[in-house]
Scaffold this active site. Structure first.
Site, mmCIF file in Angstrom:
data_model
loop_
_atom_site.group_PDB
_atom_site.id
_atom_site.type_symbol
_atom_site.label_atom_id
_atom_site.label_comp_id
_atom_site.label_asym_id
_atom_site.label_seq_id
_atom_site.Cartn_x
_atom_site.Cartn_y
_atom_site.Cartn_z
ATOM 1 N N ARG A 68 89.071 -9.295 100.726
ATOM 2 C CA ARG A 68 87.965 -8.650 101.432
ATOM 3 C C ARG A 68 87.679 -9.401 102.723
ATOM 4 O O ARG A 68 88.227 -10.481 102.939
ATOM 5 C CB ARG A 68 86.706 -8.601 100.552
ATOM 6 C CG ARG A 68 86.395 -9.971 99.954
ATOM 7 C CD ARG A 68 84.969 -10.295 99.867
ATOM 8 N NE ARG A 68 84.330 -10.365 101.144
ATOM 9 C CZ ARG A 68 84.459 -11.391 101.996
ATOM 10 N NH1 ARG A 68 85.226 -12.421 101.721
ATOM 11 N NH2 ARG A 68 83.817 -11.379 103.155
ATOM 12 N N GLY A 69 86.792 -8.803 103.543
ATOM 13 C CA GLY A 69 86.561 -9.350 104.879
ATOM 14 C C GLY A 69 87.441 -8.554 105.829
ATOM 15 O O GLY A 69 88.623 -8.320 105.540
ATOM 16 N N ALA A 70 86.854 -8.125 106.954
ATOM 17 C CA ALA A 70 87.541 -7.138 107.789
ATOM 18 C C ALA A 70 88.960 -7.536 108.214
ATOM 19 O O ALA A 70 89.919 -6.790 107.951
ATOM 20 C CB ALA A 70 86.665 -6.825 108.999
ATOM 21 N N ARG A 97 88.967 1.456 102.004
ATOM 22 C CA ARG A 97 87.624 1.004 102.412
ATOM 23 C C ARG A 97 87.366 1.551 103.818
ATOM 24 O O ARG A 97 88.158 1.315 104.723
ATOM 25 C CB ARG A 97 87.508 -0.530 102.409
ATOM 26 C CG ARG A 97 87.533 -1.140 101.020
ATOM 27 C CD ARG A 97 87.011 -2.560 101.010
ATOM 28 N NE ARG A 97 85.551 -2.610 101.087
ATOM 29 C CZ ARG A 97 84.868 -3.727 101.289
ATOM 30 N NH1 ARG A 97 85.495 -4.879 101.455
ATOM 31 N NH2 ARG A 97 83.553 -3.713 101.337
ATOM 32 N N GLN A 108 78.849 -12.705 98.197
ATOM 33 C CA GLN A 108 79.912 -13.371 98.963
ATOM 34 C C GLN A 108 79.414 -14.684 99.585
ATOM 35 O O GLN A 108 80.183 -15.628 99.760
ATOM 36 C CB GLN A 108 80.435 -12.450 100.086
ATOM 37 C CG GLN A 108 81.180 -11.235 99.606
ATOM 38 C CD GLN A 108 80.280 -10.029 99.449
ATOM 39 O OE1 GLN A 108 79.109 -10.156 99.108
ATOM 40 N NE2 GLN A 108 80.812 -8.845 99.681
ATOM 41 N N ASP A 150 82.387 -6.055 110.848
ATOM 42 C CA ASP A 150 83.416 -5.163 110.292
ATOM 43 C C ASP A 150 83.874 -4.127 111.299
ATOM 44 O O ASP A 150 84.997 -3.653 111.258
ATOM 45 C CB ASP A 150 82.910 -4.483 109.018
ATOM 46 C CG ASP A 150 82.969 -5.478 107.879
ATOM 47 O OD1 ASP A 150 82.080 -6.351 107.822
ATOM 48 O OD2 ASP A 150 83.936 -5.431 107.101
ATOM 49 N N ASN A 190 78.044 -4.726 109.969
ATOM 50 C CA ASN A 190 78.399 -5.909 109.168
ATOM 51 C C ASN A 190 77.717 -5.750 107.808
ATOM 52 O O ASN A 190 76.992 -4.773 107.567
ATOM 53 C CB ASN A 190 77.977 -7.196 109.886
ATOM 54 C CG ASN A 190 78.579 -8.434 109.229
ATOM 55 O OD1 ASN A 190 79.791 -8.488 108.997
ATOM 56 N ND2 ASN A 190 77.770 -9.420 108.914
ATOM 57 N N LYS A 191 77.937 -6.720 106.951
ATOM 58 C CA LYS A 191 77.426 -6.657 105.581
ATOM 59 C C LYS A 191 75.951 -6.269 105.535
ATOM 60 O O LYS A 191 75.153 -6.741 106.342
ATOM 61 C CB LYS A 191 77.656 -8.026 104.925
ATOM 62 C CG LYS A 191 77.181 -8.182 103.505
ATOM 63 C CD LYS A 191 77.688 -7.103 102.561
ATOM 64 C CE LYS A 191 79.191 -6.973 102.522
ATOM 65 N NZ LYS A 191 79.639 -5.757 101.794
HETATM 66 O O1 MRU Z 1 82.312 -6.136 101.869
HETATM 67 P P1 MRU Z 1 82.967 -7.339 102.473
HETATM 68 O O2 MRU Z 1 82.789 -8.572 101.685
HETATM 69 O O3 MRU Z 1 84.412 -7.073 102.844
HETATM 70 O O4 MRU Z 1 82.166 -7.532 103.828
HETATM 71 C C1 MRU Z 1 82.564 -8.522 104.692
HETATM 72 C C2 MRU Z 1 81.636 -8.746 105.799
HETATM 73 O O5 MRU Z 1 80.681 -8.035 106.006
HETATM 74 C C3 MRU Z 1 81.998 -9.839 106.733
HETATM 75 O O6 MRU Z 1 80.867 -10.340 107.354
HETATM 76 C C4 MRU Z 1 82.925 -9.268 107.795
HETATM 77 O O7 MRU Z 1 84.001 -8.614 107.243
HETATM 78 C C5 MRU Z 1 83.351 -10.304 108.709
HETATM 79 S S1 MRU Z 1 84.936 -10.918 108.309
HETATM 80 C C6 MRU Z 1 85.258 -12.218 109.292
#
Ligand code: MRU
Length: 345
Positions: A46-48, A89, A193, A234, A244-245
């Site tokens: 996970r993470g963009a 996603r 996270q 993201d 973002n999250k």
């Molecule tokens: O749902 P997730 O855990 O994939 O969400 C991730 C985030 O929101 C991060 O802040 C984002 O992807 C930044 S990655 C460097």
């Protein structure tokens, strides 16, 4: 272990399963593209930027697994593989950039040549993310002063990028420059996270960490205990709006109210130049069970209605600066991001 977030081992993808961290450090081998899609959906990866890299390797795996000897049929089946990734996603644009790039590279005189091109392009995407996040980290470190206490949300470290990290990369680079920094980490409900991954990564780097619940951020900001907020992204729209999250928007509003700079650190691969504003960014709605349960344990009355938007959009007007590998951008974001776009072609 954080540098083992995603690895390509001829014919399979190895990931550090983020859903099990920090209690267990499990390397999972994904042998076909369906395994990679599942790992993305279940947030084992996970993470963009990391989603983009994993998907690229997954599409390469999908290509390698196609057995037809007819090129046209091969391309039809490859397209089906890519479509399957496209619905894994929806919010992180890095996934869609990876799909576009893998589609563009799928050319050659024969099937073997196309398969090699797919593997090479996936490796290139990964290497580019490593280089980009390294540069984001170095540039962003200049925003961090000696003695700063930063607040970050969710996880934007090496795990989330398959590289140095973005928001956490900036913090780690500032520390490497000899600056004394401390970090408040929000736990980041529902999937934690921040509590599980960000604290784990920062502790390994020797950065002093204080874990707080999401609802404590305003308390510490009002007490002047936070010098800046820094988060990842993201998807960033062409006007500077940032997805973002979930919970990021609330932090940005609190930061503005308390006169605290709010920084976003992200590689250019997280910018979606095709969207004029954040209202066009698709927001992933995840299972209500992630809200009614914590790590599988029910915490709410059975059957209660729950909502679970995984991301929110922070309007550009709340953003003090966006750190990319091509430079630090400040308002007006439309112009700044256009400049970045021109530098990137
Ligand atoms: O749902 P997730 O855990 O994939 O969400 C991730 C985030 O929101 C991060 O802040 C984002 O992807 C930044 S990655 C460097």
């Amino acid at each position: 272990m954080t540098d083992r977030a995603i690895e390509w081992l001829d014919g399979k993808v190895r990931i550090l399963d983020q859903s099990k961290l920090p209690r267990e450090q499990v390397l999972a081998d994904l042998k076909d593209y369906g395994d990679v899609i599942l790992a993305i959906k279940e947030m084992k990866v996970r993470g963009a930027p990391a989603v983009g890299v994993a998907a690229a390797y997954g599409m390469a795996l999908g290509g390698l697994g196609i057995t037809t000897t007819d090129v046209d049929e091969f391309l039809i089946q490859l397209n089906e593989v890519m479509q399957a990734f496209a619905v894994s996603r929806p919010t992180a644009v890095n996934l869609f950039r990876a799909i576009d790039r893998m589609k563009d590279c799928a050319k050659g005189d024969g099937i073997n040549e196309i398969k090699s091109a797919l593997v090479n392009e996936a490796k290139r995407i990964h290497q580019e993310e490593i280089a980009a996040t390294e540069q984001v980290s170095q540039l962003g470190a200049d925003l961090v002063k000696d003695g700063f206490t930063l607040l970050t949300h969710c996880n934007a470290g090496p795990l989330a990028t398959a590289g140095r990290g973005t928001a956490l990369g900036v913090i780690m680079a500032a520390k490497d420059q000899g600056k004394k920094v401390k970090v408040f980490v929000t736990e980041t409900r529902p999937l934690l996270q921040g509590a599980r991954l960000t604290t784990w990564e920062l502790i390994q780097e020797g950065v002093p960490v204080t874990l707080i619940t999401d609802s404590m951020a305003g308390y510490f900001m009002r007490r002047h205990e936070v010098d800046c907020v820094i988060v990842g992204a993201d998807r960033i729209a062409a006007n500077g709006d940032v997805a973002n999250k979930i919970g990021t928007y609330s932090l940005a509003v609190l930061a503005r109210e308390n006169g605290i700079p709010f920084y976003v650190a992200a590689p250019v691969s997280s910018i979606d130049f095709s969207l004029s504003s954040g209202s066009e960014i698709p927001i992933e709605e995840r299972s209500p069970e992630e809200v009614t349960h914590i790590q599988g344990v029910p915490i709410a009355p059975e059957g209660v209605k729950a909502a679970n938007p995984a991301f929110d959009v922070t309007p550009y007007s709340y953003v003090t600066a966006i750190v990319t590998e091509k430079g630090i951008i400040r308002a007006p974001y439309g112009e700044g991001l256009m400049g970045i776009r021109l530098k990137s072609v």
